[in-house]
Scaffold this active site. Sequence first.
Site, short mmCIF file in Angstrom:
data_model
loop_
_atom_site.label_atom_id
_atom_site.label_comp_id
_atom_site.label_asym_id
_atom_site.label_seq_id
_atom_site.Cartn_x
_atom_site.Cartn_y
_atom_site.Cartn_z
N GLY A 9 0.82 -1.20 0.00
CA GLY A 9 0.00 0.00 0.00
C GLY A 9 0.85 1.25 0.00
N ASP A 30 1.00 -8.55 -2.76
CA ASP A 30 -0.16 -7.80 -2.30
C ASP A 30 -1.40 -8.47 -2.88
OD1 ASP A 30 -0.70 -4.78 -1.09
OD2 ASP A 30 -2.24 -5.38 -2.53
N ARG A 31 -2.51 -8.34 -2.17
CA ARG A 31 -3.75 -8.92 -2.69
C ARG A 31 -4.20 -8.25 -3.98
NH1 ARG A 31 -8.05 -9.06 2.10
NH2 ARG A 31 -7.35 -6.90 2.25
N SER A 112 7.98 4.92 11.07
CA SER A 112 7.38 6.25 10.98
C SER A 112 8.00 6.99 9.80
CB SER A 112 7.62 7.04 12.28
OG SER A 112 7.03 8.32 12.20
N LYS A 164 7.09 2.73 19.14
CA LYS A 164 6.31 3.42 18.11
C LYS A 164 4.95 3.85 18.66
CE LYS A 164 5.15 4.72 13.87
NZ LYS A 164 3.71 4.58 13.74
N ASN A 168 3.56 7.66 18.77
CA ASN A 168 2.28 8.12 18.25
C ASN A 168 1.46 8.83 19.31
OD1 ASN A 168 3.16 6.83 15.95
ND2 ASN A 168 1.19 5.91 15.51
N GLU A 171 2.75 12.21 19.49
CA GLU A 171 2.28 12.90 18.27
C GLU A 171 0.85 13.41 18.47
OE1 GLU A 171 0.76 10.85 14.36
OE2 GLU A 171 2.96 10.84 14.37
N TYR A 172 -0.01 12.60 19.09
CA TYR A 172 -1.39 13.04 19.38
C TYR A 172 -1.36 14.34 20.17
CZ TYR A 172 -4.02 8.75 18.15
OH TYR A 172 -4.63 7.71 17.49
#
Length: 291
Positions: A9, A30-31, A112, A164, A168, A171-172
């Site tokens: 992705g 990947d699917r 990240s 990680k 995050n 980061e919030y």
Amino acid sequence: MELGLVGLGKMGGNMRERIRRAGHTVIGYDRNPDLADVHSLGALVDKLKAPRVVWVMVPAGGPTQATVDELADLLQPGDVVVDGGNSRWTDDEKHAVELGIKGIGFVDCGVSGGVWGLDNGYALMYGGSKENVAKVQPIFDALKPEGEFGSVHAGKVGAGHFAKMVHNGIEYAMMQAYAEGWELLEKVDSVENVREVFRSWQEGTVIRSWLLDLAVNALDDDEHLNKLRGFAADSGEGRWTVEAAIDNSVPLPAITASLFARFASRQDDSPQMKMIAALRNQFGGHAVEKS
């Protein structure tokens, strides 16, 4: 080095390209067949020479578990699985045991960098044994930003995703602080150019950061953010951070408040504020607005 990469992705696809630019061979699955180099996980494993390293970049929870289960039946002792998604650290411990029974190594890696990682590099936080980390090290070196910093062997299995998760959570809180300051500046009549105030903070201030740079980018695109609805989802890592704080009796008032602020963003007509308005009217006769 050869690497199998599962999940191509936004993040995985760019990571494949960055690793290839460093001179390594990447076989991606990947699917979505338009993105994949091979048609199945089995075909991916067959194309890799032992000892194999397979990096998983799929959504946390069920998709990651299903991928690990399938790889456990395909790989051989001495191979290594890397989970580079946003899995919870407790899942890492479970996956390490499940794979370890078959002699397969496991490394968890918090990544990240978002859409900027292809050119700027990815910050990496990984956990696992020194032996297993060493098998993946050329890939870590290819993905990390240039220079001395940007990657860390954080500790045992689970340490990478725990680090990680905390990243995050921080980061919030940082984003919430910028957002609150922006709203207050927009509210008062005396400040006539909020965007340029934010821009002025990019040099010489103690609150300068990449997030501030991105905020200025957003204001350049839409000065008063009129095109956006005030709604913010949460990926789950903010919740896990708060839960870990409770489990370890560590106070996290700023991070917790920033998570709850996101919940509030999903309410067009807050039920809590209805009760507060009703109470203020009852005890003080304060005016209320009818829906």
